[in-house]
Design an enzyme around this catalytic site. Structure first.
Site: not given
Ligand SMILES: *Cc1c(COP(=O)(O)O)cnc(C)c1O
Length: 391
Positions: A179, A207, A238
């Site tokens: 991330s 991602h 996302k």
């Molecule tokens: C954003 C993210 C999460 C968390 O997901 P949410 O739905 O925002 O709680 C988990 N793992 C990674 C690698 C992330 O970037």
């Protein structure tokens, strides 16, 4: 020191170290252009990679979902909060990623938290890449298993530790796309290793889902199926522009999680409007591939402009393009200078990233224009040069 003095001292220290976290309030919807403090900024820090968060058809789907199914789900899935749109979203997600089944969670954080605690016990071992997302680390801490962290991408260290663990299960978990670095995990290797040691592999594709493999995610791109010992976590907040997450795997694992995954069981189901909109988001990803093509083009545009400007890029080929600057103070100063210049770019500092690797985390989106990207690179180069001169 009592607790009040303690929290005061902690806040003071964060501030002195340039590590105080602050929110910016957007006075506009999420998008390639946002409004902050009355000023329009070009946005290079959201995870809205396809520009779907404010897409008219997705908004309409959420509205339609609310009209038809109400504002809230009213209960957890196992009590009476599992509505038709949740059921349909799970089916559609499973088919989309090539899995037998999927289970919806309220957030990716909760999906990750659910797995080790449900699947492992005292004699078991979780192996995690050092740069894994905080939710994967927290997940290990919440379980009773031991946690081992291997150096970033170091498959030899991982292999040795997985092979050496004899009494008990091994679960390997990794970000599929890291991330904060944007690079890819050795998915195929980890998947095979998990099988070889009769363990489990968990790929957090927050991602990659919606972006890579024609939107089906990093596993699809690598031709790894979420089945058998392989679990995939995808998030919907996302690239998909909504909110929520899912775990995909074989039917038996999903049946098991339904019984034992506490962050699934003891929480209210996602609003049905969001669940209803998931299939529209998948339609947009599936039927309008030009968004992916545009995102790829924007990534390419950014990288070539940044290379021409001698910016210190990382190896990422994804929408996450970090520029490591070193100290937290430098990262914050650059982020502030960029805001002056009309750009919203996040400064990512410890403890989110290791000390000494504070960075600007630049993210690209299909909604950005070529001129915006070129303009960002020139303002960046200018400010970095100025900062270098000032030492
Ligand atoms: C954003 C993210 C999460 C968390 O997901 P949410 O739905 O925002 O709680 C988990 N793992 C990674 C690698 C992330 O970037």
């Amino acid at each position: 020191m009592n607790w009040r003095d303690k929290i005061r001292a902690e806040l003071q220290k964060r501030s002195e170290d340039d590590l105080l976290r602050q929110r910016q309030t957007l006075d506009s919807p999420q998008g390639a252009r946002v409004t902050v403090d009355g000023k329009e900024l070009l946005n290079f820090c959201s995870n809205d990679y396809l520009g779907l968060a404010n897409h008219p058809r997705l908004i309409e789907a959420v509205q339609e979902g609310a009209s038809r199914w109400g504002a809230g789900s009213g209960a957890s899935h196992l009590v009476c909060g599992h509505l038709r749109p949740h059921e349909e979203a799970e089916r559609r997600l499973a088919v989309f990623v090539g899995a037998e089944a999927a289970l919806l969670f309220s957030t990716g954080y909760m999906a990750n938290l659910a797995l080790p605690a449900a699947l492992l016990g005292r004699d078991d071992l979780i192996l995690e890449d050092r740069l894994n997302h905080a939710s994967l680390i927290d997940a290990a801490l919440l379980s009773r298993a031991a946690l081992g962290r291997y150096p970033h991408l170091n498959i030899r260290s991982l292999d040795e530790r997985a092979e050496a663990h004899e009494n008990g299960q091994v679960l390997i978990s990794t970000d599929a796309v890291f991330s904060m670095d944007g690079n890819l995990a050795p998915v195929t290797f980890i998947d095979e290793l998990a099988r070889r040691v009769d363990g489990i592999a968990v790929f957090d594709d927050a991602h990659g889902f919606g972006v890579l493999g024609n939107g089906r995610g990093t596993l699809a791109q690598m031709e790894v199926r979420p089945s058998g010992s392989t679990l995939m976590v995808g998030t919907l907040g996302k690239a998909l522009g909504l909110s929520g997450a899912f775990v995909a795997g074989d039917q038996e694992i999903i049946n098991y999680l339904l019984q034992f995954a506490r962050p699934y069981i003891y929480t209210t189901a996602l609003p049905p409007s969001i669940a209803h909109a998931i299939s529209t988001a998948l339609d947009l990803v599936e039927n309008e591939p030009e968004r992916h093509a545009q995102l790829q083009q924007n990534i390419h545009q950014f990288r070539s402009a940044a290379e021409a400007a001698n910016l210190n890029l990382m190896k990422s080929t994804t929408a996450i393009q970090p520029l490591v600057v070193g100290s937290a103070g430098k990262a914050t100063a650059l982020s502030e200078a960029l805001a002056q210049g009309g750009f919203l770019v996040g400064a990512i500092r410890p403890p989110t990233v290791p000390i000494g690797t504070a960075r600007l985390r630049i993210t690209l989106s299909a909604a950005q224009g070529k001129e915006d990207i070129d303009h960002l690179v020139s303002v960046l180069a200018e400010n970095i040069e100025k900062q270098d001169k000032e030492g």
